[in-house]
Design a protein around this motif. Structure first.
Motif, PDB file in Angstrom:
ATOM      1  N   ASP A 177       0.830  -1.197   0.000  1.00  0.00           N
ATOM      2  CA  ASP A 177       0.000   0.000   0.000  1.00  0.00           C
ATOM      3  C   ASP A 177       0.869   1.252   0.000  1.00  0.00           C
ATOM      4  N   GLU A 178       0.217   2.405   0.063  1.00  0.00           N
ATOM      5  CA  GLU A 178       0.922   3.680  -0.038  1.00  0.00           C
ATOM      6  C   GLU A 178       1.870   3.932   1.118  1.00  0.00           C
ATOM      7  N   LYS A 179       1.701   3.178   2.207  1.00  0.00           N
ATOM      8  CA  LYS A 179       2.584   3.337   3.356  1.00  0.00           C
ATOM      9  C   LYS A 179       3.705   2.303   3.371  1.00  0.00           C
ATOM     10  N   GLY A 180       3.749   1.485   2.314  1.00  0.00           N
ATOM     11  CA  GLY A 180       4.791   0.473   2.227  1.00  0.00           C
ATOM     12  C   GLY A 180       4.471  -0.812   2.952  1.00  0.00           C
ATOM     13  N   GLN A 181       3.250  -0.944   3.493  1.00  0.00           N
ATOM     14  CA  GLN A 181       2.875  -2.164   4.200  1.00  0.00           C
ATOM     15  C   GLN A 181       2.611  -3.287   3.193  1.00  0.00           C
TER      16      GLN A 181
ATOM     17  N   ALA B   9     -22.267 -12.482   8.771  1.00  0.00           N
ATOM     18  CA  ALA B   9     -21.627 -11.403   9.523  1.00  0.00           C
ATOM     19  C   ALA B   9     -20.241 -11.816   9.987  1.00  0.00           C
ATOM     20  N   GLU B  10     -20.106 -13.070  10.392  1.00  0.00           N
ATOM     21  CA  GLU B  10     -18.813 -13.556  10.837  1.00  0.00           C
ATOM     22  C   GLU B  10     -17.794 -13.540   9.694  1.00  0.00           C
ATOM     23  N   ALA B  11     -18.248 -13.890   8.500  1.00  0.00           N
ATOM     24  CA  ALA B  11     -17.341 -13.879   7.340  1.00  0.00           C
ATOM     25  C   ALA B  11     -16.814 -12.477   7.074  1.00  0.00           C
ATOM     26  N   GLN B  12     -17.706 -11.487   7.144  1.00  0.00           N
ATOM     27  CA  GLN B  12     -17.269 -10.105   6.922  1.00  0.00           C
ATOM     28  C   GLN B  12     -16.301  -9.662   8.019  1.00  0.00           C
ATOM     29  N   HIS B  13     -16.588 -10.055   9.246  1.00  0.00           N
ATOM     30  CA  HIS B  13     -15.692  -9.732  10.363  1.00  0.00           C
ATOM     31  C   HIS B  13     -14.305 -10.333  10.119  1.00  0.00           C
ATOM     32  N   ILE B  14     -14.275 -11.568   9.650  1.00  0.00           N
ATOM     33  CA  ILE B  14     -13.011 -12.281   9.468  1.00  0.00           C
ATOM     34  C   ILE B  14     -12.167 -11.659   8.368  1.00  0.00           C
ATOM     35  N   ILE B  15     -12.775 -11.292   7.242  1.00  0.00           N
ATOM     36  CA  ILE B  15     -11.946 -10.747   6.153  1.00  0.00           C
ATOM     37  C   ILE B  15     -11.336  -9.401   6.543  1.00  0.00           C
ATOM     38  N   TYR B  16     -12.048  -8.635   7.374  1.00  0.00           N
ATOM     39  CA  TYR B  16     -11.468  -7.375   7.837  1.00  0.00           C
ATOM     40  C   TYR B  16     -10.349  -7.622   8.856  1.00  0.00           C
ATOM     41  N   LYS B  17     -10.553  -8.613   9.720  1.00  0.00           N
ATOM     42  CA  LYS B  17      -9.509  -8.951  10.682  1.00  0.00           C
ATOM     43  C   LYS B  17      -8.278  -9.526   9.971  1.00  0.00           C
TER      44      LYS B  17
ATOM     45  N   LYS C 202      -7.364  -8.700   7.006  1.00  0.00           N
ATOM     46  CA  LYS C 202      -6.704  -7.545   6.396  1.00  0.00           C
ATOM     47  C   LYS C 202      -5.794  -6.847   7.409  1.00  0.00           C
ATOM     48  N   GLU C 203      -6.270  -6.750   8.659  1.00  0.00           N
ATOM     49  CA  GLU C 203      -5.441  -6.152   9.703  1.00  0.00           C
ATOM     50  C   GLU C 203      -4.173  -6.968   9.921  1.00  0.00           C
ATOM     51  N   SER C 204      -4.250  -8.271   9.623  1.00  0.00           N
ATOM     52  CA  SER C 204      -3.080  -9.157   9.736  1.00  0.00           C
ATOM     53  C   SER C 204      -2.288  -9.207   8.440  1.00  0.00           C
ATOM     54  N   ARG C 205      -2.641  -8.313   7.505  1.00  0.00           N
ATOM     55  CA  ARG C 205      -1.951  -8.186   6.216  1.00  0.00           C
ATOM     56  C   ARG C 205      -2.156  -9.401   5.322  1.00  0.00           C
ATOM     57  N   VAL C 206      -3.362  -9.983   5.388  1.00  0.00           N
ATOM     58  CA  VAL C 206      -3.738 -11.063   4.489  1.00  0.00           C
ATOM     59  C   VAL C 206      -5.038 -10.663   3.802  1.00  0.00           C
ATOM     60  N   LEU C 207      -5.049 -10.696   2.481  1.00  0.00           N
ATOM     61  CA  LEU C 207      -6.214 -10.256   1.730  1.00  0.00           C
ATOM     62  C   LEU C 207      -7.055 -11.453   1.306  1.00  0.00           C
TER      63      LEU C 207
ATOM     64  N   LYS D 198       0.844 -21.489   5.158  1.00  0.00           N
ATOM     65  CA  LYS D 198       0.947 -21.644   6.615  1.00  0.00           C
ATOM     66  C   LYS D 198       0.664 -20.313   7.314  1.00  0.00           C
ATOM     67  N   PHE D 199       1.234 -19.235   6.808  1.00  0.00           N
ATOM     68  CA  PHE D 199       1.013 -17.923   7.408  1.00  0.00           C
ATOM     69  C   PHE D 199      -0.464 -17.550   7.356  1.00  0.00           C
ATOM     70  N   MET D 200      -1.104 -17.751   6.211  1.00  0.00           N
ATOM     71  CA  MET D 200      -2.520 -17.405   6.071  1.00  0.00           C
ATOM     72  C   MET D 200      -3.382 -18.191   7.055  1.00  0.00           C
ATOM     73  N   VAL D 201      -3.138 -19.491   7.147  1.00  0.00           N
ATOM     74  CA  VAL D 201      -3.948 -20.340   8.028  1.00  0.00           C
ATOM     75  C   VAL D 201      -3.695 -20.000   9.491  1.00  0.00           C
ATOM     76  N   ASP D 202      -2.454 -19.662   9.841  1.00  0.00           N
ATOM     77  CA  ASP D 202      -2.170 -19.274  11.226  1.00  0.00           C
ATOM     78  C   ASP D 202      -2.959 -18.021  11.620  1.00  0.00           C
ATOM     79  N   GLN D 203      -3.022 -17.056  10.716  1.00  0.00           N
ATOM     80  CA  GLN D 203      -3.783 -15.836  11.013  1.00  0.00           C
ATOM     81  C   GLN D 203      -5.272 -16.158  11.151  1.00  0.00           C
TER      82      GLN D 203
END
Length: 615
Positions: A63-67, A403-411, A413-418, A443-448
């Motif tokens: 992203d624009e901040k280099g994340q 609702a849980e699915a929407q919550h999870i995809i945003y969480k 994203k906070e873990s830097r997984v899209l 492995k990283f995706m599933v851990d998050q």
């Protein structure tokens, strides 16, 4: 026309939880400027808190901040974002020539040969286009000219493109809008063995679902109509990552051919080795199944706009003899074909099909372990790097956990997984990353995901179906009547801005509330037929929501978790899905005076996300 006003106000986290008004104003102005230029003409991922992507490499986006974000959803960047060989091929050809396709050029001929070599022998004629939508539109023209028939059979929840001709055959689209199903369109049940009409406990779901198509054909003939085509994605994507049962396509093709129609396999999202073992997804259904027309697009140019229709010589000649010549200015231009050839080379040279098999199998294994651990996971389905995670509130009833699915995809994203969620209930997490995705990425995706699901389920005691009455007394502080009034009266950008800032300067500080984020979407059109609200709110619902909906809905707790002791705070999350079907008069009467939150007519979704930490 419906106009949305999305607002995202976010403050950084400080050790003393102070409220930084300057940061709020800066973020507010920034997001408002972005959205005012794009909406309603543009739909983005993570609309409540969108990301501005400025660079990408292989399976990572920045992203624009280099994340850095791990990209698990981009099936367009098929061989990896900005693959150097693809970039080099485009640059090299662009230096020499790019023109329309009415001149001879070796790239087009060579690319047609290479594509044909990946397909069954009878599929030998290529028509180049610029997008999957163009390809599917042309496929319909070919099918209708072949025998002079008009009607099309499509699957429920299917999506085949954005052109008018394709919206007509895409229930995923026309069932959400004001258009009605056309007389020449027939919708067959999706062959979903998890949530569909015939499930995994049925002795022969393939035959049962195919019989539904046969009934449609018979009914159409009895009405004097003739079937031109049956069209389906080889694996349904927008419909929720659905893989048809073995034998289904063979039986459907038999019924369609007997009716004088053709079978169109839409490989726009799932082709070019995504399933691993096979280059085309339809090939996993067996050598005895060969479509009459195959369409392809998205991954074909790794982000460059190129697509194609491949069909039999018999169908192509019938189209040519009709006098309806085909010409596409940019379809098959030298640069596009050079890019397409480079993509084919990379898939082969880097063994990306083998990688899709190896990593896909490993990822499915990891996800199945999570399924055994988490009650929210109802089903894991997929092949290669095309995988769906079906989230449910109840394992036995298979109630979609939207609702849980929407919550999870945003969480995530906070873990830097899209990730994204789709399907008719938007409860299926879609995994379709670039084919260079690694086992470490998996492995990283599933851990998050594991961490997010653990917090969610521990907080609810895995009782997602439990609910409390909207009349239950609020055990925590609720927003003041001043805030309620601000919500109700906020109609314009300035009113929302001024009202919220006034509130931040007043009651928040006065009551020692510390806002961490505030997201609100407004639309300024009344809702007549279907009103859907999905909310996720910390520490129960504000009074301004409870007051207006206590006669229509219940509040379902999602999360209750302890905040670290040093912060001396407790946090809870709640989720509510509220649907009202009513006449125009009833909706107007109940909501006309409270136009706080609006949604798109006929079932659009309005999101309210508030995160508050209370002392």
């Amino acid at each position: 026309m419906t106009n949305f006003l999305p607002i995202t106000l976010i403050t950084p986290t400080f050790s003393n939880h102070s409220f930084c008004l300057f940061s709020v104003l800066c973020r507010f102005t920034e997001n408002l400027a972005r959205f005012s230029k794009t909406r309603p003409s543009c739909k983005v991922f993570f609309a409540a808190d969108p990301i501005k992507i400025v660079q990408a490499q292989r399976q990572y986006m920045f992203d624009e901040k280099g994340q850095r974000y791990l990209d698990c959803i981009n099936n367009v960047a098929h061989v990896g974002h900005c693959h150097p060989e693809v970039v080099k091929a485009a640059f090299k050809q662009m230096e020499l020539l790019n023109t329309n396709s009415r001149f001879l050029h070796d790239n087009m001929v060579e690319y047609a040969k290479r594509l044909s070599a990946t397909l069954p022998e009878k599929l030998s004629v290529c028509y180049f286009t610029n997008s999957g939508s163009e390809a599917n539109d042309l496929a319909l023209r070919l099918a209708r000219e072949f025998q002079g028939h008009e009607d099309v059979i499509t699957l429920d929840h299917a999506y085949h493109g954005h052109l008018s001709s394709l919206i007509e055959i895409s229930p995923y689209k026309f069932q959400k809008g004001k258009d009605v199903k056309k007389e020449f369109v027939h919708v067959a049940p999706t062959p979903d063995t998890y949530r569909g009409k015939y499930r995994d406990d049925h002795p022969d779901p393939a035959s049962a679902y195919a019989e539904e198509v046969k009934k449609i054909i018979e009914a159409a003939h009895n009405s004097g109509r003739k079937i031109a085509a049956f069209i389906a994605e080889s694996m349904q994507s927008c419909g929720g990552q659905i893989i048809p049962p073995a034998g289904y396509f063979q039986k459907v093709a038999e019924y369609v051919h007997n009716a004088g129609g053709v079978f169109i396999a839409d490989e726009v999202q799932v082709g070019f080795g995504r399933v691993g073992k096979y280059f085309w997804s339809f090939q996993m259904h067996g050598e005895d199944f060969v479509p009459d027309i195959v369409t392809m697009g998205k991954p074909m140019g790794n982000g460059h706009p190129i697509a194609c229709v491949v069909t039999t010589r018999e169908i192509a000649e019938a189209f040519n003899n009709s006098g309806m010549e085909y010409f596409n200015t940019y379809g098959g231009n030298p640069v596009s074909c050079a890019v397409g050839l480079a993509v084919l080379d990379v898939i082969q040279n880097e063994d990306l099909q083998g990688n899709a098999t190896r990593v896909g199998n490993y990822l499915i294994e990891l996800l199945n372990r999570q399924k055994a651990k988490h009650t929210l996971i109802g089903d894991i389905r997929g092949i290669g790097l095309f995988i769906g995670i079906d989230l449910v509130k109840d394992q036995e009833k298979r109630t979609p956990a939207t609702a849980e699915a929407q919550h999870i995809i945003y969480k995530m994203k906070e873990s830097r997984v899209l990730l994204s969620a789709d399907g008719p209930h938007r409860n299926v997490l879609k995994i379709k990353p670039p084919l260079c995705f690694t086992e470490e990425d998996a492995k990283f995706m599933v851990d998050q995901l594991d961490g997010i699901l653990t917090v969610l389920e521990e907080a609810t005691g895995s009782e997602s179906e439990s609910s409390i009455s909207a009349n239950t007394p609020c055990r925590t502080k609720c927003l003041s009547s001043e805030v309620e009034e601000m919500f109700i009266k906020s109609r314009t950008e300035s009113q929302v801005h001024n009202g919220f800032i006034k509130h931040c300067q007043g009651s928040f500080k006065h009551q020692k509330f510390t806002p961490r984020s505030f997201t609100l979407e407004f639309a300024q059109m009344p809702v007549y037929e279907i009103l859907t609200w999905r909310c996720s709110v910390d520490l129960a619902f504000p009074r301004c929501l409870r007051k207006n909906m206590e006669t229509h809905s219940a509040i379902t707790p999602l999360t209750t978790q302890k905040i670290p002791a040093e912060r001396e705070m407790a946090c809870a999350q709640a989720s509510m899905h509220h649907s009202v079907r009513s006449s125009q008069d009833t909706i107007d009467e109940h909501y006309k005076a409270r136009q706080m939150f609006r949604v798109v007519k006929n079932g659009g979704v309005c999101h309210l996300l508030i995160t508050l930490l209370y002392p």
